[in-house]
Design an enzyme around this catalytic site. Structure first.
Site, PDB file in Angstrom:
ATOM      1  CB  ILE A  20       4.857  -8.431   2.942  1.00  0.00           C
ATOM      2  CG1 ILE A  20       5.981  -7.387   2.952  1.00  0.00           C
ATOM      3  CG2 ILE A  20       5.424  -9.836   2.817  1.00  0.00           C
ATOM      4  CD1 ILE A  20       6.954  -7.558   4.118  1.00  0.00           C
ATOM      5  N   GLY A  21       3.197  -5.891   1.180  1.00  0.00           N
ATOM      6  CA  GLY A  21       2.481  -4.628   1.374  1.00  0.00           C
ATOM      7  C   GLY A  21       2.480  -3.822   0.098  1.00  0.00           C
ATOM      8  CB  VAL A  22       0.255  -2.744  -2.241  1.00  0.00           C
ATOM      9  CG1 VAL A  22       0.069  -1.805  -3.420  1.00  0.00           C
ATOM     10  CG2 VAL A  22       0.696  -4.112  -2.734  1.00  0.00           C
TER      11      VAL A  22
ATOM     12  N   GLY B  94       1.013   3.858  -1.830  1.00  0.00           N
ATOM     13  CA  GLY B  94       1.224   4.877  -2.848  1.00  0.00           C
ATOM     14  C   GLY B  94       2.679   5.021  -3.244  1.00  0.00           C
ATOM     15  CG  PHE B  95       7.305   4.661  -1.463  1.00  0.00           C
ATOM     16  CD1 PHE B  95       8.016   5.849  -1.484  1.00  0.00           C
ATOM     17  CD2 PHE B  95       8.001   3.478  -1.599  1.00  0.00           C
ATOM     18  CE1 PHE B  95       9.397   5.846  -1.626  1.00  0.00           C
ATOM     19  CE2 PHE B  95       9.378   3.455  -1.744  1.00  0.00           C
ATOM     20  CZ  PHE B  95      10.066   4.646  -1.757  1.00  0.00           C
TER      21      PHE B  95
ATOM     22  CG  ASN C  26       4.414  -3.450  -5.131  1.00  0.00           C
ATOM     23  OD1 ASN C  26       3.379  -2.840  -4.867  1.00  0.00           O
ATOM     24  ND2 ASN C  26       4.591  -4.102  -6.257  1.00  0.00           N
TER      25      ASN C  26
ATOM     26  CE  LYS D 218       7.784   1.920   2.695  1.00  0.00           C
ATOM     27  NZ  LYS D 218       7.393   3.158   3.443  1.00  0.00           N
TER      28      LYS D 218
ATOM     29  CG  ASP E 197      -0.558   7.945   6.757  1.00  0.00           C
ATOM     30  OD1 ASP E 197      -1.789   8.018   6.972  1.00  0.00           O
ATOM     31  OD2 ASP E 197      -0.070   7.243   5.859  1.00  0.00           O
TER      32      ASP E 197
END
Length: 803
Positions: free
Chosen positions: A455-457, A459-460, A462, A477, A573
């Site tokens: 559901i998200g991507v 730099g850390f 997926n 995460k 951020d």
């Protein structure tokens, strides 16, 4: 430059107890006249150089086997040392495959004494020789003290105390470079012979005048160097360089990058692999440097006992992004590091000490201690076995009762609270880290890390949707264990969230640090990020009241970060992607991987490398590298404008000259002053809000955004002040709606409250969308908007230095 010796200038630097011979020839196929003469020694000989200043120095030893009547230099074998460092041990040109060619060996040494001595010692009665010696001072910043290690990932301290030998130096995709192109003197060779598959890449070059060199990298690559690029031709393959190395030593790997292929910012993401392991995942050079065509380098320390030969460097596209499928590398340096006894060649030190040498007594003592410990451990397990509980066969984990510690105890957190089994219900309450999850639990929760559950991507790594055994919906995460960025963000986020609890901050449920995993588990936010509700056309647009409530919630979260903890925290951020919405559209601030502790009462700012998201980054922070809580305020001002206008802060589709800092957006004044121009706001708001906003509410909201975007941080409000203005804007909107309802009941013909008329879309004669900055500064020229477009931009944020 400390010194550069040919054989005609060695007298005042040279001393020897034995005979030395000078030989020369009139011509040869060599690159320089320095190879046409040589000095030969029968006994130990020393060259001594006075040092005008301490610091880094290049030492280059030049060799060419000249023919002469007395000595066969191809059979020469000798050792070269300084007072503390072995440069070459029992060196012979035959062993280096350079019998019929000229060559040189290059070293980088941190000289801390007033004199540098280089000693040549013949071996077994044979001769030693040298054609020329260079001792050249190098910039202090050439090697910093801190680098990054691979296998395992972590920081490496003490680079400035090491000595180095250059093993490889490539100008990737470009021609050979010598001292005529690089003012430091190093030679950069062509990389083609080391490429595994040349057809997978292509060479790209630009004029040297295009390249920008940050202050910290300027001396390393000079303006005369033509940058090259290895460009991936297929997304299914990596470009690979294979190198032969000595597996006894550690190596400093320096990778040089400069994005000379992209046409817009944040469009090129790619991976870097060292010996098959991920060294950098999803690197975006424009985010790191703030612009295109800007030099950047990254250092890695590799323990070669963890790798194999040939040693490989690879680049490949990051397939999880939406940008260009490409990758690049401009330069590569591989430097051997000295071993534990100060040797760059062989296992012995200058005084003959063996590397990692121990005497027999020490070995016997260590062996006895290990044997004794093994017996004690076996005895403890035997006792435990005798006292095993009833029904132990049905336990999920054999080790859960037989062994005293869970494997997580030796992992990243190294905490006695990190106990657990596959169905762990242990809690790290004393650390505030929440529940410890086993990797198996999270694998089940995410259906074996199903790609459809992503559901998200970032730099850390997926982010996956998952469901726990009790039905709890979670966002998992999972960090990339080989990524330096990942481990740093994992540490920061878990430290921050362990001491923060607030209604408008995401809730950390638990974590997993089993083996090399770095996983954080959060409460699932069913309505996703705010950004989706502003730009995705498959979602219902948010009402003005909803937008105000979401902004107020986010402001409360940031206000708590700045003032609620014992020491304030700066998020670093703030953007619409990091504002998540639960099922009731309550806003939660998320992603604390870049967060920093706020300055103390004795400080005005935190000095740090610039990190954040381009477009939302405080330009004063970018210029001065001084971080304050007002940097968050600036970023939040960008969020407010996005909420009002439903347009991204950046549009990479614009021409390159508008994306870089040379566009008109670098002029002073910016949106802040232009907002005051009459009628501007009516031309840029989200068309979905037409007729639904009370003018006074919008005015108060716009004032809050304008103050956040002040040029100087001292002129910006605190988050508490911003929160007050937003709550007042909500009160004005609610009062207007209540008044409208009452008027409709009283009058047969309803009186419509003042609303905004939203004109049609702005464009130029060539059908290019007009940026928000152009609309702000020339409101009279802007036609009306007839269609909402999520691809418009705030052009004032395309440059980091202006608004």
């Amino acid at each position: 430059m400390a010194g550069s010796l040919s054989l005609t200038t060695t007298g005042k630097y040279f001393s020897s107890n034995g005979r030395d011979v000078m030989v020369s020839i009139s011509s040869a196929n060599v690159s320089s006249p320095i190879y046409l003469s040589a000095q030969i020694f029968i006994e130990e000989a020393t060259f001594t150089f006075p040092m005008t200043c301490p610091g880094w120095h290049w030492i280059r030893l030049h060799f060419f086997t000249l023919s002469n009547n007395e000595f066969n230099l191809q059979n020469a074998k000798f050792t070269v040392t300084t007072d503390t460092l072995v440069l070459l041990r029992e060196f012979n040109v035959k062993d280096n495959n350079n019998m019929n060619d000229w060559f040189f060996n290059e070293f980088l040494v941190n000289v801390t004494t007033e004199r540098l001595s280089i000693k040549f010692s013949p071996v077994k009665g044979g001769p030693a020789f040298i054609n020329a010696i260079e001792v050249v001072s190098a910039p202090d910043m050439l090697i910093t003290d801190i680098g990054s290690t691979l296998f395992p990932v972590g920081p490496f301290n003490g680079l400035s105390t090491q000595s180095y030998q250059t093993m490889y130096r490539f100008n990737v995709g470009g021609p050979e470079l010598t001292s005529q192109n690089d003012t430091l003197g190093p030679t950069w060779v062509i990389d083609e012979q080391y490429q595994a598959h040349k057809e997978l890449g292509k060479n790209v070059s630009v004029s040297p005048t295009v390249i920008k060199y940050p202050e910290e990298t300027g001396p390393i690559r000079t303006m005369e160097v033509e940058m090259g690029s290895a460009n991936v031709a297929s997304p299914n393959f990596n470009v690979t360089w294979n190198l032969n190395i000595d597996l006894v030593y550690q190596y400093l790997i320096r990778l040089h990058f400069c994005d000379i292929v992209s046409k817009s910012l944040n469009d090129l993401y790619f991976n870097v692999y060292i010996n098959g392991k991920t060294a950098i995942s999803g690197i975006d050079l424009s985010t790191l440097t703030g612009s295109l065509a800007t030099a950047y380098y990254k250092d890695f320390v590799v323990n070669s006992s963890m790798v194999s030969s040939p040693f490989s460097i690879q680049i490949g596209p990051w397939t999880q992004g939406t940008g260009a499928i490409d990758a690049l590398l401009n330069g590569l340096e591989v430097l051997k590091m000295n071993n534990s006894v100060g040797s760059l060649d062989g296992e012995f030190s200058v005084d003959g000490k063996l590397a990692n040498g121990v005497n027999r007594g020490t070995v016997a003592a260590v062996g006895f201690a290990m044997m004794f410990g093994a017996f004690v451990g076996l005895g403890a397990m035997a006792v435990k076995w005798q006292k095993r509980p009833q029904g132990w066969e049905n336990w999920n984990s054999f080790s859960s009762w037989l062994l005293p510690l869970h494997s997580g105890d030796s992992s990243f957190m190294n905490s006695k609270n990190s106990l657990g089994s596959r169905k762990s219900q242990f809690f790290s309450s004393t650390m505030g880290l929440g529940r410890y999850f086993s990797f198996a639990e999270l694998t089940d929760a995410t259906k074996n890390w199903d790609a459809n559950a992503v559901i998200g991507v970032g730099g850390f790594g997926n982010v996956y949707y998952g469901e726990l055994d009790d039905g709890t919906k979670v966002a998992v995460k999972r960090g990339n264990p080989q990524s330096e960025q990942g481990i740093n963000e994992f540490q920061t986020e878990i430290q921050m969230l362990s001491k923060l609890r607030h209604r408008h901050l995401v809730s950390l449920i638990g974590y997993c640090d089993e083996n090399t995993e770095m996983i954080l588990v959060y409460k699932f936010m069913s309505n996703g990020p705010l950004r989706d509700h502003l730009y995705r056309k498959d979602l219902s647009p948010l009402s003005w009241k909803q937008r105000l409530e979401i902004c107020i919630g986010a402001a409360r979260g940031l206000h708590y970060l700045h003032t609620g903890a014992a020491q304030g925290i700066i998020h670093c951020d703030v953007k619409t992607t990091n504002i998540l919405l639960d099922k009731l559209f309550i806003a939660k601030m998320a992603d604390f991987g870049l967060s920093k502790d706020a300055p103390t009462s004795e400080q005005n700012h935190v000095s740090t490398a610039v990190k954040g998201s381009f477009g939302c980054l405080d330009p004063e922070y970018f210029r001065k590298k001084q971080l304050t809580d007002k940097s968050d305020v600036y970023s939040f001002g960008v969020v407010l404008l996005e909420v009002l206008c439903a347009r991204p802060a950046l549009n990479p589709a614009l021409p390159r000259e508008q994306v870089n800092n040379d566009g008109p957006s670098s002029e002073p004044g910016g949106v802040g002053n232009a907002m005051e121009r009459k009628g501007m706001l009516e031309k840029i708001i989200d068309p979905h809000l037409a007729g639904a906003i009370n003018p006074e509410s919008m005015k108060k909201f716009a004032e809050a955004a304008e103050k956040c975007l002040a040029d100087y941080s001292v002129d910006r409000p605190t988050m508490g002040d911003v929160l007050w203005n937003l709550e007042y804007a909500l009160q004005l909107q609610e009062a207007s709606l209540q008044g409208k309802v009452k008027d409709e009941k009283k009058a047969s013909d309803p009186i419509v409250s003042p609303t905004l008329v939203v004109p049609v879309a702005a464009s130029t004669p060539d059908n290019r969308p007009i940026s928000l900055l152009e609309q702000v500064r020339n409101p009279a020229e802007v036609p009306v908007i007839n269609e909402h477009s999520g691809t418009e931009m705030f052009a004032q944020y395309t440059t980091i230095s202006g608004r």
